[in-house]
Design an enzyme around this catalytic site. Structure first.
Site, PDB file in Angstrom:
ATOM      1  N   ARG A  12       0.886  -1.177   0.000  1.00  0.00           N
ATOM      2  CA  ARG A  12       0.000   0.000   0.000  1.00  0.00           C
ATOM      3  C   ARG A  12       0.912   1.212   0.000  1.00  0.00           C
ATOM      4  O   ARG A  12       1.708   1.401   0.927  1.00  0.00           O
ATOM      5  CB  ARG A  12      -0.915   0.008   1.224  1.00  0.00           C
ATOM      6  CG  ARG A  12      -1.617   1.359   1.393  1.00  0.00           C
ATOM      7  CD  ARG A  12      -2.762   1.326   2.359  1.00  0.00           C
ATOM      8  NE  ARG A  12      -3.908   0.654   1.770  1.00  0.00           N
ATOM      9  CZ  ARG A  12      -5.167   0.847   2.161  1.00  0.00           C
ATOM     10  NH1 ARG A  12      -5.444   1.686   3.134  1.00  0.00           N
ATOM     11  NH2 ARG A  12      -6.148   0.194   1.584  1.00  0.00           N
ATOM     12  N   HIS A  34      -7.134   1.374  -6.767  1.00  0.00           N
ATOM     13  CA  HIS A  34      -7.422   0.489  -5.627  1.00  0.00           C
ATOM     14  C   HIS A  34      -8.134  -0.754  -6.152  1.00  0.00           C
ATOM     15  O   HIS A  34      -9.309  -0.983  -5.867  1.00  0.00           O
ATOM     16  CB  HIS A  34      -8.280   1.236  -4.611  1.00  0.00           C
ATOM     17  CG  HIS A  34      -8.310   0.613  -3.252  1.00  0.00           C
ATOM     18  ND1 HIS A  34      -7.610  -0.536  -2.923  1.00  0.00           N
ATOM     19  CD2 HIS A  34      -8.970   0.975  -2.111  1.00  0.00           C
ATOM     20  CE1 HIS A  34      -7.840  -0.850  -1.666  1.00  0.00           C
ATOM     21  NE2 HIS A  34      -8.656   0.049  -1.155  1.00  0.00           N
ATOM     22  N   GLN A  54     -10.117  -3.357  -3.840  1.00  0.00           N
ATOM     23  CA  GLN A  54     -11.431  -2.877  -3.394  1.00  0.00           C
ATOM     24  C   GLN A  54     -12.512  -3.197  -4.426  1.00  0.00           C
ATOM     25  O   GLN A  54     -13.623  -3.607  -4.096  1.00  0.00           O
ATOM     26  CB  GLN A  54     -11.377  -1.365  -3.158  1.00  0.00           C
ATOM     27  CG  GLN A  54     -12.696  -0.780  -2.698  1.00  0.00           C
ATOM     28  CD  GLN A  54     -13.120  -1.296  -1.342  1.00  0.00           C
ATOM     29  OE1 GLN A  54     -12.345  -1.251  -0.405  1.00  0.00           O
ATOM     30  NE2 GLN A  54     -14.346  -1.785  -1.218  1.00  0.00           N
ATOM     31  N   ASP A 105     -17.080   7.975  -1.942  1.00  0.00           N
ATOM     32  CA  ASP A 105     -15.885   7.711  -1.146  1.00  0.00           C
ATOM     33  C   ASP A 105     -15.630   8.934  -0.272  1.00  0.00           C
ATOM     34  O   ASP A 105     -16.216  10.012  -0.491  1.00  0.00           O
ATOM     35  CB  ASP A 105     -14.690   7.439  -2.083  1.00  0.00           C
ATOM     36  CG  ASP A 105     -13.472   6.881  -1.351  1.00  0.00           C
ATOM     37  OD1 ASP A 105     -13.596   6.536  -0.147  1.00  0.00           O
ATOM     38  OD2 ASP A 105     -12.396   6.788  -1.972  1.00  0.00           O
ATOM     39  N   CYS A 125     -16.407   2.312   0.089  1.00  0.00           N
ATOM     40  CA  CYS A 125     -15.305   1.400   0.453  1.00  0.00           C
ATOM     41  C   CYS A 125     -14.865   1.557   1.890  1.00  0.00           C
ATOM     42  O   CYS A 125     -14.158   0.689   2.406  1.00  0.00           O
ATOM     43  CB  CYS A 125     -14.149   1.558  -0.518  1.00  0.00           C
ATOM     44  SG  CYS A 125     -13.281   3.140  -0.404  1.00  0.00           S
ATOM     45  N   ARG A 153     -14.194  -8.023   1.138  1.00  0.00           N
ATOM     46  CA  ARG A 153     -12.740  -7.823   1.006  1.00  0.00           C
ATOM     47  C   ARG A 153     -12.012  -9.114   1.402  1.00  0.00           C
ATOM     48  O   ARG A 153     -11.048  -9.515   0.757  1.00  0.00           O
ATOM     49  CB  ARG A 153     -12.261  -6.661   1.894  1.00  0.00           C
ATOM     50  CG  ARG A 153     -12.739  -5.275   1.510  1.00  0.00           C
ATOM     51  CD  ARG A 153     -12.232  -4.811   0.150  1.00  0.00           C
ATOM     52  NE  ARG A 153     -10.790  -4.844   0.006  1.00  0.00           N
ATOM     53  CZ  ARG A 153      -9.936  -3.872   0.398  1.00  0.00           C
ATOM     54  NH1 ARG A 153     -10.426  -2.776   0.949  1.00  0.00           N
ATOM     55  NH2 ARG A 153      -8.640  -3.985   0.227  1.00  0.00           N
TER      56      ARG A 153
END
Ligand code: CP
Length: 326
Positions: A123, A150, A153, A241, A285, A313
């Site tokens: 990440r 991402h 996700q 988001d 998310c 996830r």
């Protein structure tokens, strides 16, 4: 296939085999639709406790290293729990607690970690770090979020949509808010999974031209508007988001106050959701702010699928890990 403007030039189209046959999970654009479906099916099989081949621990003896240059709850825990449930082991490295934080290069870190572990998840604050990791590691690499995308996700988001509403191909998803890294992965997903994506973003926070141009070149059905009502009307799914993320937004040079002012018209509330289809779902998310991008009545209401999304996830990480290490 590297998107325009990236330097990940050594990967072949649908670059599953770049660098000595390694199977990276870097961006949805890199992978063929059939491969993405295979990964989703793997994740769904693990979720049903029906692992392919009947082996509940296919990654026994394998170790995942995770490097975090930014905070995480879901990505960290779902990968760790998922790897352990598949029989494998995990090493977690924070940037500040390793020699990376004292200036050791990503290239040298990649070379060393590849002698210890079987797969690396990064990440990162910069997609250039991800590219350096891929170039110098000799094991598969997973993109656990970069400033540009991402993809992990999105695998959970697609699984969640299809569990609730059936196949996503041909359906309409509306994104409202910042045209950030998650929005970019939604654009890639729309192309690879064959659905319509309508993005409503303030003009200064539009998604990057590179990913929109790539989607157009691939024949994607993607539109960008400044009007959230236009985007959401008749949609099957409404997504947003956080407005104040971890610095990876397209408007990271703007102050929080400026971002909030720009994004306030894009808040998802009951009035906006009323324009979507009656059975439309809401996705986010997480982490979420109920004071900013979404009203409590939406995220905590009957159309919200965010807790399934968060759970998924775990299942989709297991699909990604088992595909990369197969
Ligand atoms: N959605 C997401 O990636 O959550 P974390 O930042 O908690 O990992």
């Amino acid at each position: 296939m590297a998107l325009p403007g990236t330097t990940r030039a050594n990967e072949p189209a649908f670059g599953n085999g770049g660098g000595g046959g390694r199977k990276h999970f870097l961006d949805l654009a890199d992978l063929a639709p059939a491969t993405l479906r295979e990964i989703l099916d793997l994740g769904a099989a693990f979720k049903r406790a029906a692992p392919p081949g009947g082996d509940p621990a296919p990654l026994a003896g394998k170790t995942l290293a995770m490097i975090f240059e930014k905070p995480s709850t879901r990505t960290r825990v779902s990968f760790e729990v998922g790897m352990r449930q598949l029989g494998g082991d995990v090493v977690i490295l924070s940037h500040s607690e390793t020699q990376l934080g004292r200036g050791e290069s990503i290239a040298d870190t990649a070379r060393v970690l590849s002698r210890y572990v079987d797969i690396i998840m990064l990440r990162t604050v910069s997609v250039a770090h991800l590219e350096e990791m891929v170039q110098h590691a000799t094991v598969p690499v997973i993109n656990g979020l970069s400033d540009r995308s991402h993809p992990c996700q999105l695998m959970a988001d697609i699984m969640t949509f299809e569990e609730r509403l059936g196949p996503i191909a041909g359906r309409v998803v509306a994104w409202t808010g910042d045209g950030n890294n998650v929005a970019a992965s939604w654009i890639e997903a729309a192309v690879r999974f064959g659905f319509t994506l309508r993005l409503a973003c303030p003009e200064p926070l539009r998604p990057p031209a590179g990913v929109l141009d790539w989607a157009a070149s691939e024949g994607g059905d993607i539109t960008v508007t400044i009007d959230p009502k236009d985007a959401v009307s008749g949609a099957d799914c409404v997504v947003t988001d956080t407005w104040l993320s971890m610095g990876e937004g397209t408007g990271e040079d703007r102050s929080p106050e400026e971002r909030i002012e720009l994004l306030t018209p894009y808040r998802v509330d009951d009035g906006l959701m009323a324009l979507a289809k009656p059975d439309a779902i809401f996705l986010h998310c997480l982490p979420a702010s109920r004071e900013r991008e979404v009203a409590p009545s939406v995220i905590d209401g009957p159309r919200s699928a965010v807790w399934d999304e968060a759970e998924n996830r775990l299942h989709t990480q297991k699909g990604i890990l088992s595909w990369c290490l197969a």
